[in-house]
Write an enzyme that holds these catalytic residues in place. Structure first.
Site, PDB file in Angstrom:
ATOM      1  N   ILE A 128       0.775  -1.298  -0.045  1.00 17.63           N
ATOM      2  CA  ILE A 128       0.031   0.141   0.009  1.00 17.63           C
ATOM      3  C   ILE A 128       0.895   1.275  -0.019  1.00 17.63           C
ATOM      4  CG2 ILE A 128      -2.017   1.078   1.189  1.00 17.63           C
ATOM      5  CD1 ILE A 128      -2.540  -1.848  -0.226  1.00 17.63           C
ATOM      6  N   GLN A 157      22.764   4.829 -20.787  1.00 19.43           N
ATOM      7  CA  GLN A 157      23.640   4.886 -21.765  1.00 19.43           C
ATOM      8  C   GLN A 157      24.426   5.849 -22.433  1.00 19.43           C
ATOM      9  OE1 GLN A 157      24.317   1.580 -22.226  1.00 19.43           O
ATOM     10  NE2 GLN A 157      25.831   1.619 -24.123  1.00 19.43           N
ATOM     11  N   GLU A 196      -0.472  -0.734 -10.601  1.00 22.11           N
ATOM     12  CA  GLU A 196      -1.873  -0.425 -10.984  1.00 22.11           C
ATOM     13  C   GLU A 196      -2.260  -1.348 -12.140  1.00 22.11           C
ATOM     14  OE1 GLU A 196      -3.778   3.527 -10.988  1.00 22.11           O
ATOM     15  OE2 GLU A 196      -2.217   3.854  -9.279  1.00 22.11           O
TER      16      GLU A 196
HETATM   17  C1  FAD Z   1       5.554  -0.061  -5.205  1.00 24.25           C
HETATM   18  C2  FAD Z   1       4.602  -0.511  -5.181  1.00 24.25           C
HETATM   19  C3  FAD Z   1       3.348   0.442  -4.992  1.00 24.25           C
HETATM   20  C4  FAD Z   1       2.150  -0.346  -5.003  1.00 24.25           C
HETATM   21  N1  FAD Z   1       0.957   0.251  -4.517  1.00 24.25           N
HETATM   22  C5  FAD Z   1      -0.133  -0.171  -4.382  1.00 24.25           C
HETATM   23  C6  FAD Z   1      -1.163   0.526  -3.840  1.00 24.25           C
HETATM   24  O1  FAD Z   1      -1.167   1.644  -3.582  1.00 24.25           O
HETATM   25  N2  FAD Z   1      -2.433   0.056  -3.584  1.00 24.25           N
HETATM   26  C7  FAD Z   1      -2.620  -1.485  -4.051  1.00 24.25           C
HETATM   27  O2  FAD Z   1      -3.740  -2.068  -3.927  1.00 24.25           O
HETATM   28  N3  FAD Z   1      -1.517  -2.185  -4.592  1.00 24.25           N
HETATM   29  C8  FAD Z   1      -0.383  -1.449  -4.760  1.00 24.25           C
HETATM   30  N4  FAD Z   1       0.812  -2.147  -5.499  1.00 24.25           N
HETATM   31  C9  FAD Z   1       0.540  -3.587  -5.821  1.00 24.25           C
HETATM   32  C10 FAD Z   1       0.581  -3.763  -7.331  1.00 24.25           C
HETATM   33  O3  FAD Z   1      -0.887  -3.215  -7.848  1.00 24.25           O
HETATM   34  C11 FAD Z   1       0.848  -5.357  -7.429  1.00 24.25           C
HETATM   35  O4  FAD Z   1       2.239  -5.606  -7.137  1.00 24.25           O
HETATM   36  C12 FAD Z   1       0.538  -5.586  -9.044  1.00 24.25           C
HETATM   37  O5  FAD Z   1      -1.059  -5.642  -9.132  1.00 24.25           O
HETATM   38  C13 FAD Z   1       0.904  -7.067  -9.226  1.00 24.25           C
HETATM   39  O6  FAD Z   1       0.636  -8.029  -8.119  1.00 24.25           O
HETATM   40  P1  FAD Z   1       1.656  -8.950  -7.588  1.00 24.25           P
HETATM   41  O7  FAD Z   1       2.806  -8.145  -7.091  1.00 24.25           O
HETATM   42  O8  FAD Z   1       1.185  -9.849  -6.441  1.00 24.25           O
HETATM   43  O9  FAD Z   1       2.241  -9.797  -8.901  1.00 24.25           O
HETATM   44  P2  FAD Z   1       1.520 -11.128  -9.372  1.00 24.25           P
HETATM   45  O10 FAD Z   1       0.077 -11.124  -9.699  1.00 24.25           O
HETATM   46  O11 FAD Z   1       1.934 -12.346  -8.583  1.00 24.25           O
HETATM   47  O12 FAD Z   1       2.288 -11.295 -10.724  1.00 24.25           O
HETATM   48  C14 FAD Z   1       3.590 -11.751 -10.972  1.00 24.25           C
HETATM   49  C15 FAD Z   1       3.854 -12.013 -12.362  1.00 24.25           C
HETATM   50  O13 FAD Z   1       2.971 -12.840 -13.065  1.00 24.25           O
HETATM   51  C16 FAD Z   1       2.334 -11.836 -13.962  1.00 24.25           C
HETATM   52  N5  FAD Z   1       0.938 -12.445 -14.375  1.00 24.25           N
HETATM   53  C17 FAD Z   1      -0.002 -12.424 -13.306  1.00 24.25           C
HETATM   54  N6  FAD Z   1      -1.230 -13.088 -13.831  1.00 24.25           N
HETATM   55  C18 FAD Z   1      -0.952 -13.168 -15.322  1.00 24.25           C
HETATM   56  C19 FAD Z   1      -1.786 -13.603 -16.243  1.00 24.25           C
HETATM   57  N7  FAD Z   1      -3.218 -13.743 -16.165  1.00 24.25           N
HETATM   58  N8  FAD Z   1      -1.329 -13.481 -17.639  1.00 24.25           N
HETATM   59  C20 FAD Z   1      -0.087 -13.134 -17.780  1.00 24.25           C
HETATM   60  N9  FAD Z   1       0.979 -12.781 -16.640  1.00 24.25           N
HETATM   61  C21 FAD Z   1       0.333 -12.698 -15.418  1.00 24.25           C
HETATM   62  C22 FAD Z   1       2.422 -10.488 -13.709  1.00 24.25           C
HETATM   63  O14 FAD Z   1       2.277  -9.742 -15.071  1.00 24.25           O
HETATM   64  C23 FAD Z   1       3.733 -10.596 -13.211  1.00 24.25           C
HETATM   65  O15 FAD Z   1       4.788 -10.501 -14.239  1.00 24.25           O
HETATM   66  C24 FAD Z   1       2.057  -1.667  -5.450  1.00 24.25           C
HETATM   67  C25 FAD Z   1       3.047  -2.376  -5.875  1.00 24.25           C
HETATM   68  C26 FAD Z   1       4.379  -1.713  -5.889  1.00 24.25           C
HETATM   69  C27 FAD Z   1       5.572  -2.502  -6.055  1.00 24.25           C
END
Ligand code: FAD
Length: 390
Positions: A165, A343, A370
């Site tokens: 978050i 670069q 997002e």
């Molecule tokens: C710095 C930072 C700030 C953030 N701020 C917020 C915030 O304020 N509020 C909030 O709610 N969230 C926030 N997030 C969370 C962010 O939205 C999630 O990290 C993001 O949606 C990805 O979820 P995950 O990290 O669980 O990755 P995962 O969903 O586990 O994904 C891992 C990998 O698998 C890929 N993948 C997953 N499903 C599929 C599919 N069906 N097809 C192809 N590829 C797929 C993804 O693209 C990724 O490469 C933040 C994240 C970060 C790093």
């Protein structure tokens, strides 16, 4: 070496008021934000006072109604403000974008009574917001969230853990999506939770690759009790609200990405004109000239794409497909342009003496937040090729 102020971009703006707004934002960016950016990012310091300044300057609620403390600006203007702020410091541009995202649910789905009661302090006061959808086990598959909200008389009791978050631990309010019904998207409801609610606590901030000044933390909800008056929209409408907020939020990320890319590009152009090799400025060499030309073209294309999507939104037309395209293209552009900027600066680009290595680390996160860029491609594909067959 200190960050250079970004070169002014020649912007198309719809009104004199918007031109004055951009000029005010440039002053704040140049004088109050950019000078401390490198040092504070290095130290992982969140610039809370900058958000108070943005609030005093009327910049915290730009795209919302003036009646409730907003700035009544079209998205095409608000996004260019974000771009200017992100060029000075991504933590600030992205932070304002997240605050706007966090305010969206109440501003768009709240009752008149709720809006009159809460929005003025959120948009025109000194409160800072956070948007809490993701959880440790549900990121891309956000509809699988497990945080529960259980009805108890006229209250709701929230229990669970939100992950990643932005502004976690420093926010004054959290827009929280929690499960009130069965599995899947239809069992989710949105709530406006005060930052000082009993039972709400933040874990220590994540140790990130970049964007270190922006706190990202897990939020624990341990029996947090809030009145039904803080439920936003209908029971079961929360996931639709969350996705609709993200359509607009993705445009904010796209604008921040172009601001970051612009800052990296400006740095690369200035360095290439200054640095001499083989008895000439390196900007004489076609190998670099073509890189700079490609960087400039990608930035202009990204800006045009997010503005086209914003103008659709401002006209009240569907814009979800274009918002996903803008988020995908602009954040991939930021990654490419910031990498190329390193670069152009050669070995110096790889050191903390110049800001481009930080820009490159910061760009990476924009391809993830997002909705990752894989998820953006899924959204676009559904629009252009229809839903998957299973
Ligand atoms: C710095 C930072 C700030 C953030 N701020 C917020 C915030 O304020 N509020 C909030 O709610 N969230 C926030 N997030 C969370 C962010 O939205 C999630 O990290 C993001 O949606 C990805 O979820 P995950 O990290 O669980 O990755 P995962 O969903 O586990 O994904 C891992 C990998 O698998 C890929 N993948 C997953 N499903 C599929 C599919 N069906 N097809 C192809 N590829 C797929 C993804 O693209 C990724 O490469 C933040 C994240 C970060 C790093």
């Amino acid at each position: 070496m200190p960050d250079r102020a970004p070169q002014p971009v020649d912007r198309q703006l719809p009104t004199d008021e918007a031109r004055e707004l951009i000029s005010l934002v440039r002053d704040i960016a140049r004088n109050e934000i950019a000078p401390k950016a490198a040092e504070e990012e290095d130290a992982g310091r969140f610039p809370r006072e900058v958000f108070s300044l943005l609030s005093r300057s009327g910049l915290l609620g730009l795209p919302y109604d003036a009646e409730h403390g907003g700035g009544d600006q079209p998205y095409e203007v608000y996004l260019q403000v974000l771009e200017e702020l992100a060029a000075a410091r991504l933590t600030v541009g992205l932070g304002l974008s997240v605050h706007t995202l966090a305010s969206y649910a109440l501003a768009t789905y709240g009752t008149e009574e709720q809006r009159a009661g809460h929005l003025p302090a959120m948009l025109g006061g000194d409160l800072l917001g956070a948007y809490a959808l993701s959880e440790p086990a549900s990121g891309s598959d956000a509809a699988a969230l497990r945080t529960k909200a259980v009805r108890d008389g006229n209250d709701w009791v929230l229990t669970g853990t939100k992950a990643w978050i932005t502004h976690g631990g420093v926010a004054d309010f959290y827009t929280v999506m929690a499960r009130t019904g069965g599995d899947g998207a239809r069992g989710v409801t949105a709530f406006l939770v005060p930052g000082d609610a009993e039972g709400l606590s933040a874990a220590p901030p994540e140790k990130k690759m970049g964007l270190k000044g922006s706190p990202t933390a897990q939020i624990h909800l341990d029996g947090v009790r809030i009145p039904d008056e803080r439920r936003i929209g209908e029971e079961g409408q929360g996931f639709a609200i969350a996705l609709s907020a993200l359509d607009a939020g993705r445009l904010g990320i796209a604008a921040c990405a172009i601001g970051l890319a612009q800052a990296a590009f400006d740095e690369a152009v200035a360095y290439a004109a200054d640095r001499q090799q083989f008895g000439r400025p390196i900007s004489d060499f076609q190998g670099l000239r073509f890189m700079l030309a490609d960087m400039a073209t990608q930035i202009e294309a990204g800006r045009a794409l997010y503005l086209a999507a914003a103008r659709l939104r401002d006209a009240g037309r569907p814009f979800a497909r274009q918002a996903a395209m803008a988020k995908l293209f602009c954040t991939d552009t930021a990654m490419k342009v910031t990498t190329d900027a390193v670069q152009v600066l050669g070995g110096y680009g790889y050191t903390a003496d110049f800001p481009v290595e930080r820009y490159m680390r910061e760009a990476k996160v924009l391809q993830i937040v997002e909705g990752t860029n894989q998820i953006q491609r899924m959204v676009i594909a559904r629009h252009v090729a229809g839903p998957e067959s299973r």
